[in-house]
Scaffold this active site. Sequence first.
Site, short mmCIF file in Angstrom:
data_model
loop_
_atom_site.label_atom_id
_atom_site.label_comp_id
_atom_site.label_asym_id
_atom_site.label_seq_id
_atom_site.Cartn_x
_atom_site.Cartn_y
_atom_site.Cartn_z
N HIS A 101 -11.27 2.28 -36.31
CA HIS A 101 -11.29 0.98 -36.63
C HIS A 101 -11.53 0.19 -35.26
O HIS A 101 -11.26 0.64 -34.20
CB HIS A 101 -9.47 0.63 -37.66
CG HIS A 101 -9.15 1.08 -38.91
ND1 HIS A 101 -9.08 2.40 -38.36
CD2 HIS A 101 -8.93 0.87 -39.43
CE1 HIS A 101 -8.61 3.09 -40.08
NE2 HIS A 101 -9.13 1.85 -40.33
N ASP A 104 -8.30 1.02 -32.83
CA ASP A 104 -8.93 2.64 -32.95
C ASP A 104 -9.62 2.63 -31.63
O ASP A 104 -8.60 3.30 -30.89
CB ASP A 104 -9.38 3.52 -33.82
CG ASP A 104 -8.90 3.30 -35.38
OD1 ASP A 104 -7.85 3.28 -35.20
OD2 ASP A 104 -9.67 4.03 -35.94
C1 XLS Z 1 -5.96 3.94 -45.61
C2 XLS Z 1 -6.86 4.45 -45.29
C3 XLS Z 1 -7.83 3.76 -43.97
C4 XLS Z 1 -9.04 3.54 -44.22
C5 XLS Z 1 -10.15 2.42 -43.35
O1 XLS Z 1 -4.87 4.84 -45.92
O2 XLS Z 1 -7.69 5.84 -46.08
O3 XLS Z 1 -7.44 4.44 -43.42
O4 XLS Z 1 -10.17 4.80 -44.33
O5 XLS Z 1 -9.07 1.11 -43.06
#
Ligand code: XLS
Length: 438
Positions: A101, A104
């Site tokens: 993300h 991140d």
């Molecule tokens: C949350 C999601 C998230 C997605 C990406 O539950 O798994 O991490 O994979 O935003």
Amino acid sequence: MSEIFKGIPEIRYEGPGSKNPLSFRYYDAEKVVMGKKMKDHLNFAMAWWHNLGANGVDMFGRGTADKSFGAEPGTMEHAKAKVDAGVEFMKKLGIEYYCFHDVDLVPEADDIKETNRRLDDLSDYLLEKTKGTNIRCLWGTANMFGNPRFMNGAGSTNSADVYCFAAAQVKKALDMTVKLGGKGYVFWGGREGYETLLNTDVKFEQENIAALMKMAVEYGRSIGFDGTFFIEPKPKEPMKHQYDFDAATAIGFLRQYGLDKDFKMNIEANHATLAGHTFQHELRISAINGMLGSVDANTGDTLLGWDTDEFPYNIYDTTMAMYEILKAGGLVGGLNFDSKNRRPSNTYEDMFYAFILGMDSFALGLTKAAELIEDGRVDAFIKERYASYNDGIGKKIREGSTSLKELAAKADEMGAPATPGSGRQEYLQSIVNDVLFH
Ligand code: XLS
Ligand code: CA
Ligand code: CA
């Protein structure tokens, strides 16, 4: 750059008999299975947020794991230390992809222009660190659920001003994905849903989400993104109702808004079980619709009703998942470990044990799925099960060349129908056991 995971060697394949905890028992990257190398079937990816970010914090307690990697959290030095740690980690495990993300990668600033500047800086650093390696992005995404401005959603927000910020983040995350060589771009609708219909216009919100996705496709294509857009379904959490409940719902949405040519599904195992489905079900529904794109490889706990994001370990599940993936002709994406260590597993060694567990579980699942297909008994049974459609009236049904009148006349002629035949579930389950444990 000094070593971060000191004392941890490159993890190598040593075979099923190995008792070395820092070795693979089943993942043999170069081994060819059904005509393709294991590593190319599996395309393993590291999730930046869990592996380099999650420190075990939960609603009841602080973090238990130190993910500072020698720098002060919240600084650009720390963001770069995460790159150093991530690249060393992937190299040691032979993982070639990562997913991220925007937030991140860098600490989010108060002003979006400054966040974007940090992203430019960090992505330069990341590219430099991965130069000469095979490490690249599998997919990128924008975090449009963490910042308080997204409390009423991103694409689905009631505020046009907030919508602009969502669009800005998608635009920048697409720039980053292209710059980092990403094969895909994910939309996970974290807060795209509602708590109560008393304050929500569902149709209005869904139209706005679709419009944001359309603009993302237009922009992505204009900057040379030729990869795949993905929707990652999840039924709930954080919202009570999330619009992308499951694969069937998300596929219906994409078709309704004419987005189905550019998008496929990113199926997460834990989200499947939260929706009351099996992981295999979600993969199958995606595959039969030509929409199986990528996978978030983890597992939930059926005794817990939330998103625990555990590392996959259940070989029945990984086998049946790989069975679906092989039958669908593979993934355009890969297997992203959207998984985190349990809170008490808080050492660097645990980070490696977790990935070894996940990678070995999927490698063994791949081998067993290939054996199940080569064994042929399950396929043969399914073929035989529908054999009444091969000729006669059955064939006409399949060809669409009959009518209710003709079928009713046929039923009259038969008087009482033949039995449909046993489903043989227990026999088939014992074949799976046989393949798994012989
Ligand atoms: C949350 C999601 C998230 C997605 C990406 O539950 O798994 O991490 O994979 O935003
Ligand atoms: Ca996920
Ligand atoms: Ca999840």
